[in-house]
Structure formats: C-alpha cells, structure tokens
Design a protein around this motif. Structure first.
Motif, PDB file in Angstrom:
ATOM      1  N   ALA A 539       0.854  -1.190   0.000  1.00 22.92           N
ATOM      2  CA  ALA A 539       0.000   0.000   0.000  1.00 22.92           C
ATOM      3  C   ALA A 539       0.885   1.233   0.000  1.00 22.92           C
ATOM      4  O   ALA A 539       2.004   1.210   0.537  1.00 22.92           O
ATOM      5  N   GLY A 540       0.379   2.306  -0.600  1.00 22.85           N
ATOM      6  CA  GLY A 540       1.160   3.539  -0.621  1.00 22.85           C
ATOM      7  C   GLY A 540       0.302   4.736  -0.955  1.00 22.85           C
ATOM      8  O   GLY A 540      -0.708   4.616  -1.656  1.00 22.85           O
ATOM      9  N   GLY A 541       0.711   5.889  -0.433  1.00 22.54           N
ATOM     10  CA  GLY A 541      -0.031   7.102  -0.718  1.00 22.54           C
ATOM     11  C   GLY A 541       0.765   8.331  -0.356  1.00 22.54           C
ATOM     12  O   GLY A 541       1.859   8.255   0.224  1.00 22.54           O
ATOM     13  N   ALA A 542       0.201   9.506  -0.719  1.00 32.46           N
ATOM     14  CA  ALA A 542       0.865  10.780  -0.478  1.00 32.46           C
ATOM     15  C   ALA A 542      -0.077  11.735   0.228  1.00 32.46           C
ATOM     16  O   ALA A 542      -1.303  11.646   0.108  1.00 32.46           O
ATOM     17  N   SER A 543       0.493  12.655   0.989  1.00 36.35           N
ATOM     18  CA  SER A 543      -0.261  13.674   1.706  1.00 36.35           C
ATOM     19  C   SER A 543      -1.187  12.979   2.709  1.00 36.35           C
ATOM     20  O   SER A 543      -0.698  12.232   3.558  1.00 36.35           O
ATOM     21  N   TYR A 544      -2.519  13.171   2.605  1.00 40.70           N
ATOM     22  CA  TYR A 544      -3.373  12.384   3.482  1.00 40.70           C
ATOM     23  C   TYR A 544      -3.166  10.895   3.219  1.00 40.70           C
ATOM     24  O   TYR A 544      -3.226  10.086   4.156  1.00 40.70           O
ATOM     25  N   GLY A 545      -2.923  10.515   1.969  1.00 37.30           N
ATOM     26  CA  GLY A 545      -2.622   9.109   1.685  1.00 37.30           C
ATOM     27  C   GLY A 545      -1.380   8.647   2.414  1.00 37.30           C
ATOM     28  O   GLY A 545      -1.269   7.482   2.813  1.00 37.30           O
ATOM     29  N   SER A 550       1.027   5.886   7.093  1.00 37.63           N
ATOM     30  CA  SER A 550       1.671   5.906   8.413  1.00 37.63           C
ATOM     31  C   SER A 550       0.764   5.291   9.470  1.00 37.63           C
ATOM     32  O   SER A 550       1.238   4.619  10.398  1.00 37.63           O
ATOM     33  N   LEU A 551      -0.531   5.529   9.350  1.00 37.05           N
ATOM     34  CA  LEU A 551      -1.486   4.941  10.289  1.00 37.05           C
ATOM     35  C   LEU A 551      -1.455   3.415  10.200  1.00 37.05           C
ATOM     36  O   LEU A 551      -1.488   2.709  11.223  1.00 37.05           O
ATOM     37  N   LEU A 552      -1.377   2.892   8.969  1.00 36.36           N
ATOM     38  CA  LEU A 552      -1.310   1.438   8.787  1.00 36.36           C
ATOM     39  C   LEU A 552      -0.095   0.842   9.488  1.00 36.36           C
ATOM     40  O   LEU A 552      -0.164  -0.278  10.024  1.00 36.36           O
ATOM     41  N   LEU A 553       1.015   1.586   9.482  1.00 32.05           N
ATOM     42  CA  LEU A 553       2.241   1.064  10.091  1.00 32.05           C
ATOM     43  C   LEU A 553       2.040   0.692  11.563  1.00 32.05           C
ATOM     44  O   LEU A 553       2.678  -0.240  12.060  1.00 32.05           O
ATOM     45  N   GLY A 554       1.180   1.412  12.251  1.00 33.60           N
ATOM     46  CA  GLY A 554       0.996   1.166  13.683  1.00 33.60           C
ATOM     47  C   GLY A 554      -0.180   0.289  14.017  1.00 33.60           C
ATOM     48  O   GLY A 554      -0.473   0.072  15.205  1.00 33.60           O
ATOM     49  N   ARG A 555      -0.892  -0.204  12.992  1.00 31.93           N
ATOM     50  CA  ARG A 555      -2.081  -1.030  13.226  1.00 31.93           C
ATOM     51  C   ARG A 555      -1.976  -2.334  12.441  1.00 31.93           C
ATOM     52  O   ARG A 555      -1.086  -2.504  11.608  1.00 31.93           O
ATOM     53  N   GLU A 556      -2.902  -3.221  12.695  1.00 36.13           N
ATOM     54  CA  GLU A 556      -2.925  -4.486  11.964  1.00 36.13           C
ATOM     55  C   GLU A 556      -3.199  -4.223  10.488  1.00 36.13           C
ATOM     56  O   GLU A 556      -4.094  -3.451  10.133  1.00 36.13           O
ATOM     57  N   HIS A 557      -2.413  -4.863   9.643  1.00 38.80           N
ATOM     58  CA  HIS A 557      -2.618  -4.716   8.202  1.00 38.80           C
ATOM     59  C   HIS A 557      -1.970  -5.903   7.487  1.00 38.80           C
ATOM     60  O   HIS A 557      -1.115  -6.594   8.056  1.00 38.80           O
ATOM     61  N   SER A 600      -3.202  10.484  15.643  1.00 42.24           N
ATOM     62  CA  SER A 600      -1.896  10.836  15.092  1.00 42.24           C
ATOM     63  C   SER A 600      -1.029   9.583  14.976  1.00 42.24           C
ATOM     64  O   SER A 600      -0.782   8.900  15.980  1.00 42.24           O
ATOM     65  N   PRO A 601      -0.545   9.247  13.771  1.00 46.38           N
ATOM     66  CA  PRO A 601       0.176   7.981  13.582  1.00 46.38           C
ATOM     67  C   PRO A 601       1.401   7.817  14.472  1.00 46.38           C
ATOM     68  O   PRO A 601       1.768   6.691  14.820  1.00 46.38           O
ATOM     69  N   HIS A 602       2.054   8.922  14.851  1.00 44.84           N
ATOM     70  CA  HIS A 602       3.321   8.774  15.575  1.00 44.84           C
ATOM     71  C   HIS A 602       3.140   8.149  16.951  1.00 44.84           C
ATOM     72  O   HIS A 602       4.089   7.595  17.518  1.00 44.84           O
ATOM     73  N   TYR A 603       1.921   8.185  17.512  1.00 44.02           N
ATOM     74  CA  TYR A 603       1.704   7.586  18.822  1.00 44.02           C
ATOM     75  C   TYR A 603       1.788   6.061  18.785  1.00 44.02           C
ATOM     76  O   TYR A 603       1.977   5.427  19.820  1.00 44.02           O
TER      77      TYR A 603
END
Length: 684
Positions: A539-545, A550-557, A600-603
């Motif tokens: 998966a990949g995206g830019a800006s909000y994508g 980044s959100l996916l990185l911290g959650r199940e995917h 916020s993804p960084h958390y």
C-alpha cells in the motif's frame, strides 16, 4: 458484490478513434513514455464556436523543463496550426468578445515576468500590451473589447510601475534576508508570502500604461493563488465581482463576494452574513444574474458548494442547486442566460451537467470517463471540453449539449499512444466501514489473465476530501504501476468527494477510523479475488494518503511493504503547514488532546515493523519536511528496513521531469524487492 464495469476501451475508444497507424509492437506505459506525452491546457472557444485554442505542453528531459505553445483548431475543416513559436512559453489564451483577437500570457525578449500579448486571428505578430515588473495572471477581456483586466501582486504603498520594479530589484539585491510577520499565514504551498497584495488592473487593448482597478479602493484578492475563479466583469463593463478574504485574524479564512462599481462607487459585500467561503462569481450574458458558489461550514474545505444566483434588479438571492448533493462552481453560461454547463466531481468521475436556470433542473450530459474545462459558444450550440480516462491523457473533444455524444478533435498523442499496451480497468463496489458501499478503481496489467495470481499495489489518495476519478493521473499513474506487473487499486474511502455531503463530512472529527477500516476491507476484498496473491500486497499514498500509510504502520494490516510520500505523520507537526494557523473545525490539540492522540500515527510508533519507503520534498509547506524525517528516523531507530528519498527542489508534488522519473524508479525498485515484479531497466 456490485460490479459496474467501465468499458472505456470497448465503448469510448472507437468513437474517439484516430486514423489507422502502422502496426508495431506495443509496450506497457512507462514513466519515461508518460513524460513524452503532450499535456493540453483548458480550451478557449471563439464566440462563434468555430475555433478553439489550447496550450500544448511538451517536456524536454535534457533541459528538464516544459514548454507551452498555443495551437488553433478550426472546427469547420478539422485543421490544426500553431499560433506561437516553439521554445517560447505561451499560455492561458482568451478570445476577444468579437472573436478577432486572442490574448495570452508569455515571457519574451527582455520580459522578467509574464506579460499580456495579443495575436490577431487573421495573422501577424503578437503585440505586447503590458510591461508590468510584478507580472500578470488571470487575464480577462472587458465586454466591449477595448481593454483587458489582469491580476498582479504589488506593494500597495507604492505608486507606479517604476516604483514596483525598483523595490523588486532592491529586495533581490539586499544583503538582509530577514523577514517578519505579525499575522498568519506566512507561507503558501512552496513559497514564503511577502508584504505584497493581489490587485486587479486594466490595460487598453492597444497597449499603454496599466491602471489600477482595486488598489486603494478597500478591496483586494486572496493572498493564495488568485485566478479567474476570483473575479468577473459585468456585461456592461461597469462593475466587477471579486472574492476577498475578510478575516482580520489570519486564523479564520472567510472569502466573501464583493461587487465594485468602476465609476468610483464604494465596494459592497454581498455575502457578509456567511462566515464560510463564497467564490466563483459569474455574470449572466444579459447581466441580470450574478452566480457564485457558497459553502456553509467555516473551516471545512470539502463542504458542499451550492450554486447561488442574485437577481441584480431586485437583489433577491436564490440557491439554485440546494437539492443537488454535489459541489458546483465556475459555471459556463449559455448565451441566452437560461442555462449553464458545469463539470462536477461525481462518484469517481468528472461529469458535465447542464443546469436550467428557470426551473433549477440539473441534467447529466456525460457518463463514462471524465470531462473537465467545458467551453461554450455564444449561442450555446457548440460545447468543447477536455476528456480523459485512466488510459487516455486529456484530449480536446466536442460534446453534444443535448445527448452527450462525443467527437474527438485533437490527436497530439495518437502516434505515441499507438505504441502503448494499456491494461484494462474497471470500477467495483465493496462493503466498507459500517456496511457502506465503497467505490474502487482497479487497473489491471497488460495481458491480464484472471487465471493467474498477481501482486497488489493498493493506492491511498490524498486530501482526504478528494476523489480518485477516471482520469490520467500524471504524478501517480496507475497504468505505470500496473505495467510493472501489479494489479493496482484505488479506493474512494469515507471522506472522499463526489459521493455526497454526509460521506465527505463523515471523517472530519476523526481522520483515522473509517478510512482505515475501508482500507483493510478493500485489501480483504481484493485478497479474496482469485487473481490476487494475498502474500504479495503493498500500500502507498501521499499527503493524506501518506497519513493513512503511516497509520497502517501502527495497526494491523496485511501489507508486505508501505510507501509514504509527503506523509502527515505527526498531527502536531501540521501546525507548521501553510494553513497551520487556521482554526481546526473540531478543536485544537490543547482543547481535545485525546482525539489527537487517538488519530496521530506517531503515537503508534512502537508497533512499526513494516518495511517502508519514505519520500519527501524539501519545499513542501503543505506537509513540512519534518514529517518525512521524523518517520524515517523512527523506523531506523526501531531497526525497520526503510529508505528515505529526499528532493531538495520539489514541493508537495514531484513535478520536474527527471525527478519524476527518478521517483518512479525508486518506487519500482522498492516494490520489486518485496513483491517481485519488473525492476527498473537501470539504477534510478
């Protein structure tokens, strides 16, 4: 699941077919080939509908710069001829009211900024009308054809163009680089704002000194990217309607609609009672009506824009599209003032609609593929527009205003397109968050065989309140990705535009929950297809994508790797964005800290373990560079395989020819490492 196949190749291509070309071996679309395609600007149609002018942009890889040239089409005999020379940028053509002259913007000879040039249709050399050191943009003819209006960014405390030029030079030559602001905003997109203002000016059609229209009269145009959508001239030439941001604080933008009498009267605010944006003024040809688009929710850029009319005789205001659950702006009036043509972002496609003024009836003119930049003849019988799809770059076409029949007019790319082996594509619908149907585009590799299994690249669009439409996307081209051997999907998750107000507004207090669920459900739907290898998905995206990545990185995917370009990684960091001082509709982090921590993804960095390609441009002020550096450093700190690609001369988008090819190469090599598929022919 509902599956609505978009038969672009089977149905539309024959109607737009060009003359036969010699048979030759076809190859998948590559980034290099994509950059060889010519790019057409919005058409300008002569008042009688016979001629159309378009700016055609070619890109030179060796020079690493584009060149724009004007071309004239004669609808009577189908011919095309260049109006301006190669190697001299000419753009934004506009016809004189009598159809005998074409004004355009260009920089020639000793010009240090764009100036207005006028070219007679009958032939001859272009005449330069302006010598404005601060440059010109957004040119319009006055209805009598005796003068033209334009926008220039000037210092309001100076008198005369000589003084403007002198200060420009002083600023350029100064040894002091420090600047100061007492009010936001301080920068926009990829540039820092200075102490100039955007104002309207007027110059005679035969040339001479340009005179101020708005300077010193209590109105100005917005600081950020003012253009033709921000002003219009009444048919009698006695009044101008313009948009001005009336917010005195710098943190609550409020564009209002003003009318300014040209005889010296006071400007009048027509929308002072609306705290949300008003924009896109357009006078009807008979001068009775002034149309504009009105939003109702302050601080929500994706709020539905309702087309309004004010009767200039009685002052009565009417909401023309109040019952139409789509945004409408910048209408093109028919000559009789009884109807308009608009291009509407509608369920994954840009469609042309006709709006009948007396009864307010709204009728779709086009259906499949996307149509933008409509232009009408004075009598309303000739309609031209740009038509595009995932497999067709923007092409000038005629559209029958009655039944939507399309006729192809331009063939600038036909020879090159004949060498490209495009994959097929279709629209599908799957069940997303809360059981809501989600539209998704799927682009298949050339020679796609449903009996085989392919790796998947799921794209995450930006915005978030944008949509992926059936169009030729230059920066993230799904056909290029599919040419590497991937099935490429792009879903219009909750928050996307073109699916109604409720759908767009469903995520404004929570960017994370619904789009994340839609993304996981898209991956599950795709993984269940027999042609997808569920063990090879990215998966990949830019800006909000990039935020969603980044959100996916911290959650199940289920993804083997992630691509995060211009990613919003730390929501606190967005206070450094160009719009960062604007008040958030649902509160600031010091007012609702728990919501920021939840979204916020960084958390969730403690969960990061997916290989990630991070890409960022240095002069990106929409999502500042610190987001990319923070994300990469966090991944490195956690020992996660990651790569950081930095472009010191690019903004939120990768726009330069060679940088774009490098960008595609970096991505291709990265995806090949984790998914297999074609690798770059040479090291990027």
């Amino acid at each position: 699941m509902l599956r609505a196949s978009i038969l672009a190749l089977a149905l539309l291509a024959p109607a737009l077919a060009s003359a036969p070309v010699q048979a030759q071996e076809k190859r998948p679309l590559t980034a290099e080939t994509m950059w060889e395609l010519k790019r057409l600007g919005p058409p300008a149609l002569s008042p009688d509908g016979r001629h159309a002018v378009v700016a055609v942009v070619t890109n030179d890889r060796a020079k690493d710069q584009p060149s724009s040239r004007l071309w004239l089409h004669d609808r009577r005999d189908g011919s095309w001829r260049p109006l301006t020379a190669e190697g001299i940028n000419s753009s934004n053509p506009v016809w004189s009211p009598d159809g005998t002259r074409i004004a355009f913007e260009s920089r020639r000879g000793d010009d240090e900024a764009n100036q207005i040039y006028v070219l007679p249709l009958a032939g001859g050399e272009a005449q330069r009308l302006t010598r404005v050191p601060t440059g010109v943009s957004a040119v319009r003819w006055f209805p009598d054809g005796r003068s033209l209006a334009f926008i220039s960014r000037v210092w309001a405390d100076l008198d005369g163009w000589e003084a403007q030029g002198k200060r420009l030079k002083e600023r350029k030559d100064s040894k002091v680089s420090g600047r100061a602001w007492d009010r936001a905003p301080v920068r926009h997109w990829d540039r820092w704002l200075d102490d100039r203002e955007n104002h309207l000016f007027r110059v005679a059609a035969e040339g001479g000194e340009a005179q101020a229209i708005t300077l010193g009269r209590g109105v100005k145009l917005p600081d950020q990217d003012p253009g033709l959508g921000h002003y219009d001239i009444s048919p009698d030439g006695r009044e101008i309607a313009l948009v001005m941001n009336t917010d005195p604080t710098g943190v609550r933008p409020n564009p209002d609609l003003f009318v300014l009498p040209l005889d010296g009267g006071e400007p009048r605010n027509l929308t002072a009672d609306n705290p949300a944006p008003d924009f896109g003024p357009r006078y009807s040809p008979d001068g009775r009506w002034l149309a504009w688009s009105k939003q109702s929710i302050p601080g929500f850029y994706a709020d539905r824009a309702v087309l309004h009319l004010i009767d200039r005789r009685s002052g009565q205001v009417r909401a023309l599209t109040a019952d139409f659950d789509r945004s409408v702006s910048n209408p093109v009036w028919a000559g009789d003032g009884r109807s308009m043509v608009v291009s509407v972002d509608d369920a994954g496609t840009n469609r042309l609609y006709r709006i009948d003024v007396p009864g307010g009836r709204i009728t779709a003119i086009t259906a499949a593929t996307s149509f933008t930049a409509p232009a009408l003849s004075r009598d309303g019988r000739v309609l031209v527009a740009l038509n595009e799809s995932f497999v067709q770059p923007p092409t000038l076409v005629s559209v029958d205003p009655r039944d939507g029949r399309v006729g192809k007019l331009s063939a600038f790319n036909d020879e090159l397109l004949a060498t490209i082996d495009f994959g097929s594509y279709e629209s599908v619908t799957y069940e997303g968050a809360n059981g809501v149907p989600i539209q998704m585009w799927i682009n298949y590799p050339p020679g796609f065989d449903r009996s085989r299994q392919y790796p998947l690249y799921l794209l995450l669009h930006g915005g978030p309140h944008n949509a992926i439409t059936d169009g030729f996307h230059w920066r993230w081209n799904a056909q290029v990705f599919s040419g590497w051997g991937y099935v490429t999907a792009w879903h219009n998750f909750h928050g996307s535009s073109g699916f109604g107000q409720e759908f767009a507004d469903s995520i404004t207090a929570d960017w994370a929950t619904l789009p994340y669920a839609d993304t996981i459900k898209a991956a599950q739907w795709l993984a269940a297809q027999p042609y997808i290898d569920a063990e090879r998905m990215a998966a990949g995206g830019a800006s909000y994508g990039g935020y969603l990545a980044s959100l996916l990185l911290g959650r199940e995917h289920p993804f083997k790797t992630i691509v995060a370009h211009a990613a919003v990684y730390n929501l606190y960091g967005q206070y450094a964005a160009d719009f960062g001082a604007s008040r958030n509709r649902h509160g600031e982090f010091w007012e609702d800290r728990s919501r920021f921590e939840a979204t916020s993804p960084h958390y969730a960095a403690g969960n990061f373990d997916t290989p990630t390609l991070v890409i960022h441009g240095e002069i990106d002020y929409r999502v500042p560079i610190n987001h990319g550096v923070e994300l990469f450093n966090t991944l490195q700190n956690r020992g996660v395989r990651s790569r950081f690609v930095h472009y010191p001369d690019e903004n939120h988008w990768i726009l330069k020819h060679n940088n774009s090819i490098h960008w595609y190469g970096e991505k291709q090599a990265w995806l090949a490492e984790f998914l297999g598929g074609a690798r770059p022919a040479a090291a990027p």
